[in-house]
Structures are given as C-alpha cells and as structure tokens.
Design a protein around this motif. Structure first.
Motif, PDB file in Angstrom:
ATOM      1  N   GLU A  85      84.630  93.247 -56.861  1.00 28.29           N
ATOM      2  CA  GLU A  85      85.701  94.092 -56.358  1.00 28.29           C
ATOM      3  C   GLU A  85      85.211  95.465 -55.916  1.00 28.29           C
ATOM      4  O   GLU A  85      86.000  96.403 -55.816  1.00 28.29           O
ATOM      5  CB  GLU A  85      86.782  94.245 -57.443  1.00 28.29           C
ATOM      6  N   GLU A  86      83.921  95.625 -55.662  1.00 26.79           N
ATOM      7  CA  GLU A  86      83.401  96.939 -55.230  1.00 26.79           C
ATOM      8  C   GLU A  86      82.559  96.797 -53.949  1.00 26.79           C
ATOM      9  O   GLU A  86      81.465  97.339 -53.863  1.00 26.79           O
ATOM     10  CB  GLU A  86      82.586  97.597 -56.346  1.00 26.79           C
ATOM     11  N   ARG A  87      83.103  96.091 -52.988  1.00 27.08           N
ATOM     12  CA  ARG A  87      82.415  95.859 -51.716  1.00 27.08           C
ATOM     13  C   ARG A  87      81.029  95.230 -51.947  1.00 27.08           C
ATOM     14  O   ARG A  87      80.010  95.819 -51.615  1.00 27.08           O
ATOM     15  CB  ARG A  87      82.281  97.154 -50.912  1.00 27.08           C
ATOM     16  N   PRO A  88      80.985  94.041 -52.516  1.00 29.54           N
ATOM     17  CA  PRO A  88      79.695  93.439 -52.856  1.00 29.54           C
ATOM     18  C   PRO A  88      78.826  93.109 -51.655  1.00 29.54           C
ATOM     19  O   PRO A  88      77.622  92.899 -51.806  1.00 29.54           O
ATOM     20  CB  PRO A  88      80.103  92.161 -53.606  1.00 29.54           C
ATOM     21  N   GLU A  89      79.427  93.082 -50.454  1.00 31.06           N
ATOM     22  CA  GLU A  89      78.641  92.722 -49.273  1.00 31.06           C
ATOM     23  C   GLU A  89      77.476  93.673 -49.028  1.00 31.06           C
ATOM     24  O   GLU A  89      76.452  93.275 -48.473  1.00 31.06           O
ATOM     25  CB  GLU A  89      79.528  92.664 -48.025  1.00 31.06           C
ATOM     26  N   ARG A  90      77.594  94.918 -49.475  1.00 33.47           N
ATOM     27  CA  ARG A  90      76.493  95.863 -49.246  1.00 33.47           C
ATOM     28  C   ARG A  90      75.239  95.429 -50.015  1.00 33.47           C
ATOM     29  O   ARG A  90      74.116  95.542 -49.509  1.00 33.47           O
ATOM     30  CB  ARG A  90      76.907  97.287 -49.635  1.00 33.47           C
ATOM     31  N   THR A  91      75.435  94.933 -51.230  1.00 35.14           N
ATOM     32  CA  THR A  91      74.295  94.455 -52.010  1.00 35.14           C
ATOM     33  C   THR A  91      73.906  93.038 -51.602  1.00 35.14           C
ATOM     34  O   THR A  91      72.720  92.711 -51.531  1.00 35.14           O
ATOM     35  CB  THR A  91      74.625  94.507 -53.512  1.00 35.14           C
ATOM     36  N   TYR A 133      70.200  87.740 -56.849  1.00 33.91           N
ATOM     37  CA  TYR A 133      71.501  88.374 -56.615  1.00 33.91           C
ATOM     38  C   TYR A 133      72.504  87.860 -57.643  1.00 33.91           C
ATOM     39  O   TYR A 133      72.622  86.658 -57.875  1.00 33.91           O
ATOM     40  CB  TYR A 133      72.012  88.048 -55.209  1.00 33.91           C
ATOM     41  N   TYR A 134      73.224  88.806 -58.273  1.00 40.20           N
ATOM     42  CA  TYR A 134      74.254  88.445 -59.243  1.00 40.20           C
ATOM     43  C   TYR A 134      75.533  89.183 -58.900  1.00 40.20           C
ATOM     44  O   TYR A 134      75.515  90.408 -58.677  1.00 40.20           O
ATOM     45  CB  TYR A 134      73.821  88.803 -60.666  1.00 40.20           C
ATOM     46  N   GLU A 135      76.645  88.470 -58.867  1.00 37.89           N
ATOM     47  CA  GLU A 135      77.947  89.073 -58.581  1.00 37.89           C
ATOM     48  C   GLU A 135      78.873  88.855 -59.764  1.00 37.89           C
ATOM     49  O   GLU A 135      79.152  87.711 -60.143  1.00 37.89           O
ATOM     50  CB  GLU A 135      78.546  88.463 -57.315  1.00 37.89           C
ATOM     51  N   SER A 136      79.343  89.927 -60.356  1.00 35.74           N
ATOM     52  CA  SER A 136      80.238  89.865 -61.505  1.00 35.74           C
ATOM     53  C   SER A 136      81.661  89.582 -61.025  1.00 35.74           C
ATOM     54  O   SER A 136      82.236  90.377 -60.285  1.00 35.74           O
ATOM     55  CB  SER A 136      80.197  91.188 -62.273  1.00 35.74           C
ATOM     56  N   HIS A 172      83.531  98.952 -59.920  1.00 41.25           N
ATOM     57  CA  HIS A 172      82.458  99.878 -60.287  1.00 41.25           C
ATOM     58  C   HIS A 172      82.749 100.398 -61.682  1.00 41.25           C
ATOM     59  O   HIS A 172      83.259 101.513 -61.867  1.00 41.25           O
ATOM     60  CB  HIS A 172      82.416 101.016 -59.255  1.00 41.25           C
ATOM     61  N   GLU A 173      82.415  99.613 -62.692  1.00 40.12           N
ATOM     62  CA  GLU A 173      82.855  99.887 -64.055  1.00 40.12           C
ATOM     63  C   GLU A 173      81.894  99.249 -65.045  1.00 40.12           C
ATOM     64  O   GLU A 173      81.064  98.404 -64.692  1.00 40.12           O
ATOM     65  CB  GLU A 173      84.263  99.332 -64.254  1.00 40.12           C
ATOM     66  N   PHE A 174      82.036  99.642 -66.302  1.00 41.76           N
ATOM     67  CA  PHE A 174      81.063  99.220 -67.298  1.00 41.76           C
ATOM     68  C   PHE A 174      81.092  97.723 -67.594  1.00 41.76           C
ATOM     69  O   PHE A 174      80.084  97.184 -68.063  1.00 41.76           O
ATOM     70  CB  PHE A 174      81.202 100.029 -68.587  1.00 41.76           C
TER      71      PHE A 174
END
Length: 367
Positions: free
Chosen positions: A317-323, A339-342, A347-349
């Motif tokens: 939920e934090e614009r993962p496309e950039r990474t 590459y890992y996507e949570s 952008h949080e702990f």
C-alpha cells in the motif's frame, strides 16, 4: 470509583503500550481505538490523525476511531488547545522527530514479534566517542541468548538502521526486533547474530538558511556511512565477540535508513556481503547502472559473487511499483536480488517487521 466498579466499553482491551495501571487507550475487537484524556480546563482536545474529542461532564475527553485501525503499530499525540504532546498514559516512542505515543492493533493469528517462552537475547546500550561528530554516541546492541553462555563463540553482525524522524531506539521499541530475533533463533530459522542499531543523524529534517530542499536531502545523514565504517564497526569489533570479515557482516535499513544502507554498503563491498532495503528511500538508476555508486554494478558477475543477498522489501500500500521496477530492472541487467512485498501494509512498522522476518533467515548461510 474503585477498581471493582470500573466498567469499560464491551470487548475492549488496554493498549499494550499503556503505562502500568493506565486503562486508556483501549482497543476494540473491531480494531477501533477508544481514547480518554483528562483535561478539565481545556477548550479543545484532539487526537492526531483521528480528530477532535468530546468533553464529558467529569472533565474527561473521549474519542472513538471512526473507522477500524489497520493492524500493527501506529503513532499518535494528544493536542490540547493547540499544543501537541505525548499521552501521559503511554510509554514514549521516538518517532516523527519527537517523543510521541503508540498504539498496537493486534494482528490475529500472528505471533512472530510477540514475546514468547523462549531464550531471550539482551538489548543494551554501548557508548563510544565519535571523532567525526565530536560527540559521545550510543548504539543499541542485541546479543542472542546464547552469547553470555558460549563465551568462546564469535558471531556475525547485522547493522540495522531506523528511518527519518526516528533514532537508535526505534527498532527495538517500535519494531520489536529483539522478539523477532529471539523467536527466529529459537525456531532454528536464522543464525544467532549480533544486531547493532545506531543513530543515523536523521531525526529531524530541516533546510538551513540559503539551502535548497535538494541540498538538505543530500546532507541529511551524509556523515553516517563514514561513522559506521570508521567508528561504529571498529567499536563493535573491539567490544563484542564478532566475526570480523565481510562474509559475516550485513546491513539493512528502513525508509531513509535504506538509503543510508545503500550509501554505506554499495561504496564498501569489501566490508559487507548482505544488503537489505525495507521501503528504502534509496534508488538505483537502472538507465545508468554501470556508473551508479561508482560503478559497483558494472561487473555483474563480481557483484553477484560478493553480495550473497540483495533484499528489496516494501508494503503493497505504499506505491510498491517503485521498488518492484527497480528490482525487475536490476534482474534484467543481471544483478541478483530478492523482492518482497508485504501484503496490505503501507509505510509503517508492520511492513518493516515483516521485512526483517524475511531477511534475517537469509543471512550468514554456509556457501
């Protein structure tokens, strides 16, 4: 009113970050948060990010979250007549560039960052003098539970960096890294290791007189790579039983700490074999890859041989496309990375706890 007479909203529990004896904030089964603040003379009381509170006849102000909160850890402040402060009923956390309060929304069925009945490592401060900064500095060091028992054993080291507006306490307080490490080690999912958390000099971002925001960003934390390489690593190697070769040294960081990780490791591959960026602010110019970071990627075979794990994590939920685009671009150019996507996090702990859980089992494996 006696304790026996106190009643609370049905189905709520006290926030785990309240001080002992404090009953509010409370977390509901529906993940809404119940706030209660005593300020009888105040004209207006608010909870940051959540809105204005309602004054009751007994001098207390109350507010219930309008929507269910996202699972995980979240900052908040009380704002009384325009003055923002930490909640006196809460334990302090350094975040957003100040001491604030935190709520924890339980993640159902998940316990990898919970305290369990397993051997626990030690989290302790270690002080050293920085000739670069001309100041005494403190790093926070995690040593695994067996460290004090196996007195002849040496350990690999992970250097773990916080993000903008946080400090060396953030990973152990907000991130619960010690419980994550305790649990993974006890389950045999990762090697026992030392984890070092230091201040990246990125607590408060500000633009100096005559300075552009871009110039301020370049300056922000710019001294830290030299401090880590020339002062922190020697200090840790001199005061702890470490394995001192590059094969036993890793670095990772969240957000701006990810940028500091890139700036440190990619310019010092003689000292690091494992690299992790968690929602990292750092970016690698894929279009000019051969010249990025002083040409470290030009010899792809050499880079892949030296860097055993290059981990790039981010929340969905934090614009993962950039990474994701950076990861795909690196892979297309022949640079190995993971590459890992949570899922479901921003952008949080909770994103960064998950990244740490995925990253550390990859470290220091036999080749």
């Amino acid at each position: 009113m006696s304790l026996a007479q106190q009643t609370y909203p049905a189905g709520t529990i006290a926030n785990e970050h309240n001080i002992n004896g404090a009953d509010y904030p409370r977390i509901g089964k529906d993940r809404r948060v119940y706030f209660k603040v005593y300020a009888p003379d105040a004209k207006k009381v608010e909870i940051s990010f959540r809105g204005e509170m309602t004054k009751q006849n007994d001098g207390y102000w109350t507010l219930v979250s309008k929507e269910p909160e996202v699972v995980g850890f979240h900052y908040y402040q009380i704002i009384i007549d325009g003055v923002a402060t930490a909640d006196p009923n809460g334990k302090p956390f350094f975040g957003m560039g100040k001491w604030v309060s935190g709520i924890e929304i339980p993640e159902e069925g998940v316990d990898y960052y919970s305290i369990k009945d397993v051997p626990h490592g030690r989290v302790s401060p270690s002080w050293y003098y920085s000739n670069i900064r001309k100041e005494w500095r403190r790093c926070i060091v995690y040593t695994p539970a067996e460290y004090d028992i196996n007195s002849d054993k040496r350990y690999p080291v992970l250097y773990l960096q916080h993000g903008m507006g946080e400090n060396e306490t953030s990973w152990s307080n907000q991130g619960k890294m010690n419980f994550i490490m305790d649990n993974l080690i006890s389950e045999g999912k990762c090697k026992p290791m030392i984890v070092v958390m230091d201040n990246g000099n990125i607590e408060v971002f500000k633009t100096n007189a005559g300075e552009t925001p871009e110039q301020a960003r370049k300056r922000f934390g710019a001294e830290f790579p030299s401090i880590l390489v020339n002062e922190i690593i020697p200090h840790i190697d001199n005061h702890f039983r470490t394995l001192t070769d590059r094969e036993n040294r890793a670095m990772a960081g969240l957000s701006w700490g990810g940028l500091l990780t890139f700036n440190t490791t990619l310019n010092n591959l003689d000292k690091f074999a494992y690299i992790g960026g968690f929602s990292g602010a750092g970016n690698i110019d894929i279009e000019h890859l051969d010249t990025a970071y002083n040409g470290v990627f030009k010899d792809k075979k050499s880079f892949n041989e030296k860097v055993h794990v290059f981990f790039l994590g981010i929340g969905s939920e934090e614009r993962p496309e950039r990474t994701k685009n950076m990861s795909d671009g690196l892979k297309s150019a022949g640079i190995n990375n993971i590459y890992y996507e949570s899922p479901g996090t921003a952008h949080e702990f909770l994103t960064w706890r998950r990244c740490l859980k995925e990253f550390v089992p990859l470290l220091f494996k036999e080749k």
